[in-house]
Design an enzyme around this catalytic site. Sequence first.
Site, PDB file in Angstrom:
ATOM      1  N   ARG A 147       0.858  -1.177   0.000  1.00 42.63           N
ATOM      2  CA  ARG A 147       0.000   0.000   0.000  1.00 42.63           C
ATOM      3  C   ARG A 147       0.901   1.236   0.000  1.00 42.63           C
ATOM      4  O   ARG A 147       2.095   1.161   0.280  1.00 42.63           O
ATOM      5  CB  ARG A 147      -0.906   0.007   1.219  1.00 42.63           C
ATOM      6  CG  ARG A 147      -1.993  -1.072   1.162  1.00 42.63           C
ATOM      7  CD  ARG A 147      -2.789  -1.120   2.451  1.00 42.63           C
ATOM      8  NE  ARG A 147      -3.544   0.114   2.681  1.00 42.63           N
ATOM      9  CZ  ARG A 147      -4.232   0.375   3.789  1.00 42.63           C
ATOM     10  NH1 ARG A 147      -4.240  -0.511   4.770  1.00 42.63           N
ATOM     11  NH2 ARG A 147      -4.886   1.513   3.917  1.00 42.63           N
ATOM     12  N   HIS A 148       0.328   2.360  -0.319  1.00 41.66           N
ATOM     13  CA  HIS A 148       1.009   3.642  -0.212  1.00 41.66           C
ATOM     14  C   HIS A 148       1.412   3.881   1.241  1.00 41.66           C
ATOM     15  O   HIS A 148       0.924   3.209   2.167  1.00 41.66           O
ATOM     16  CB  HIS A 148       0.061   4.753  -0.653  1.00 41.66           C
ATOM     17  CG  HIS A 148      -1.274   4.672   0.048  1.00 41.66           C
ATOM     18  ND1 HIS A 148      -1.477   5.134   1.337  1.00 41.66           N
ATOM     19  CD2 HIS A 148      -2.449   4.126  -0.339  1.00 41.66           C
ATOM     20  CE1 HIS A 148      -2.716   4.901   1.705  1.00 41.66           C
ATOM     21  NE2 HIS A 148      -3.330   4.280   0.708  1.00 41.66           N
ATOM     22  N   ASN A 152      -5.785   8.846   6.262  1.00 45.81           N
ATOM     23  CA  ASN A 152      -5.671   7.642   7.094  1.00 45.81           C
ATOM     24  C   ASN A 152      -5.614   8.027   8.569  1.00 45.81           C
ATOM     25  O   ASN A 152      -6.244   7.384   9.420  1.00 45.81           O
ATOM     26  CB  ASN A 152      -4.411   6.848   6.749  1.00 45.81           C
ATOM     27  CG  ASN A 152      -4.482   6.134   5.414  1.00 45.81           C
ATOM     28  OD1 ASN A 152      -3.467   5.949   4.746  1.00 45.81           O
ATOM     29  ND2 ASN A 152      -5.664   5.705   5.000  1.00 45.81           N
ATOM     30  N   ARG A 155      -1.149   9.689  -3.147  1.00 46.23           N
ATOM     31  CA  ARG A 155      -0.418   8.974  -2.104  1.00 46.23           C
ATOM     32  C   ARG A 155       0.431   7.822  -2.630  1.00 46.23           C
ATOM     33  O   ARG A 155       1.481   7.505  -2.062  1.00 46.23           O
ATOM     34  CB  ARG A 155      -1.375   8.487  -1.009  1.00 46.23           C
ATOM     35  CG  ARG A 155      -2.590   7.677  -1.469  1.00 46.23           C
ATOM     36  CD  ARG A 155      -3.619   7.649  -0.340  1.00 46.23           C
ATOM     37  NE  ARG A 155      -4.793   6.814  -0.592  1.00 46.23           N
ATOM     38  CZ  ARG A 155      -5.886   7.242  -1.234  1.00 46.23           C
ATOM     39  NH1 ARG A 155      -5.926   8.484  -1.726  1.00 46.23           N
ATOM     40  NH2 ARG A 155      -6.922   6.442  -1.387  1.00 46.23           N
ATOM     41  N   GLU A 168      -8.048   3.442  -5.860  1.00 41.72           N
ATOM     42  CA  GLU A 168      -8.805   2.840  -4.760  1.00 41.72           C
ATOM     43  C   GLU A 168     -10.283   2.722  -5.123  1.00 41.72           C
ATOM     44  O   GLU A 168     -10.794   3.455  -5.990  1.00 41.72           O
ATOM     45  CB  GLU A 168      -8.624   3.670  -3.488  1.00 41.72           C
ATOM     46  CG  GLU A 168      -9.376   3.167  -2.263  1.00 41.72           C
ATOM     47  CD  GLU A 168      -8.990   1.748  -1.825  1.00 41.72           C
ATOM     48  OE1 GLU A 168      -9.093   0.821  -2.647  1.00 41.72           O
ATOM     49  OE2 GLU A 168      -8.627   1.578  -0.641  1.00 41.72           O
ATOM     50  N   HIS A 218      -3.663   0.403  -3.041  1.00 46.16           N
ATOM     51  CA  HIS A 218      -4.551   0.787  -1.950  1.00 46.16           C
ATOM     52  C   HIS A 218      -5.128  -0.456  -1.283  1.00 46.16           C
ATOM     53  O   HIS A 218      -5.039  -1.560  -1.828  1.00 46.16           O
ATOM     54  CB  HIS A 218      -5.675   1.671  -2.486  1.00 46.16           C
ATOM     55  CG  HIS A 218      -5.179   2.848  -3.273  1.00 46.16           C
ATOM     56  ND1 HIS A 218      -4.960   4.084  -2.728  1.00 46.16           N
ATOM     57  CD2 HIS A 218      -4.836   2.966  -4.590  1.00 46.16           C
ATOM     58  CE1 HIS A 218      -4.519   4.918  -3.657  1.00 46.16           C
ATOM     59  NE2 HIS A 218      -4.434   4.249  -4.803  1.00 46.16           N
TER      60      HIS A 218
END
Length: 470
Positions: free
Chosen positions: A257-258, A264, A307, A327, A392
Amino acid sequence: MAAVASGQLTQNPLQKVWVPLSLHRLRRRGSTVPQFTNCPTMVILVGLPARGKTYVSKKLTRYLNWIGMPTRVFNVGQYRREAVQSYKNYEFFRHDNEEAMQIRRQCALAALQDVRTYLSSEEGQVAVFDATNTTRERRALIMQFARENGYKVLFVESICDDPAIIEENIKQVKLSSPDYKGCTPEEAVADFLQRIECYKATYEPLDEQLDSGLSYIKIFDVGVRYLANRVQGHVQSRTVYYLMNTHVTPRAIYLSRHGESQLNLKGRIGGDAGLSTRGRQYAQALAEFIRSQSIRELKVWTSHMKRTIETAEALGVPYEQWKALNEIDAGVCEEMTYEEIQERYPEEFALRDQDKYRYRYPKGESYQDLVQRLEPVIMELERQENVLVICHQAVMRCLLAYFLDKSAEELPYLRCPLHTVLKLTPVAYGCEVESIFLNVEAVNTHRERPQNVDISRPPAEALVTVPEHY
């Protein structure tokens, strides 16, 4: 079942076609059932032992199930092992061993009966019949069975004359076979080579002239060359396209993931925020990790979102952006916290918990939609060798479910934590996974399915599994 009035139409729930009741009454046992456009399909493997048929069967089944076509493998060798508890040696496979030939035929027939149950009673769509099927007689028997039940048939023949590939296949998967329990590797290899010779004595490959009316694909030397004939319909086309895009070259796929994003931290879903301070630290840690691996000709893919791009920038290498890797679209819920969704859309929040895979956000997407969007990514991953995909949470779950053969029910709850790399190494009949945490803390974004998914549930029970956030 209630009596049906004369002339009233009945519906086959699997084929989704209306059939006059009179035709049901007129159909005789053993007569050919008409083949409708979306009737079930049998994929029939053909080829000598150690040609990768089971590898193809398992991989194809994993793909078809992932894209939403219920598929199951029927391995005739397993039926044989259940019928004959103790394997002695290759002489069981001699064509002049009449007793063994009868057992093998009965095993094939038993597997076909299970195919019929799966396709006609359990709403399966594709049955992969994994056996040698090396004689025209055996293939004719299967074709007759398919005609009587209204199934389409696609033959997949694996042809390989490269001794190195055959030897490697024997070492990788045959030495661990129950047939050779207690044998030394040398004994197992010697016996299996004799078994291949037994099949060669009666092997009749698919013939371009004699079998011109059949639908088939021939795979030469594990994908060096292909020959397709009369490929018809959606399932056959998807199958052939997939098989022509896979390879067995050793490689690794890295999923990450980023880095942690600003949204977040706040527990907000979706959006297009940049990285947090810890997210930027992870990007640097990821760059160091990738350099330490000395990966040959690594390709890096990201989504179009800020991101993932900021995470990839730290690597200092060229990367490719895929819109398909964006995403999941949360629609009206974009950039909201779970608490806000529960407050504004409590019914939607409950409906998603009831069926997270198929639930579609208002004006957004479902996981099912996401799988369809990601199919070109999977196809390209199958073509490539070493790839790092920076993506994502929902996207990573879909990709991981494909490689690990996870069901639609399991997929939306797969754990894909921030700041962790998953290294996937394809092996003979599956995929090995190594989880590597890069020692940069991050928020937890994983929400388990709550016990109470009723629409009328209290807010506290709806939010009980929401992870902590700032």
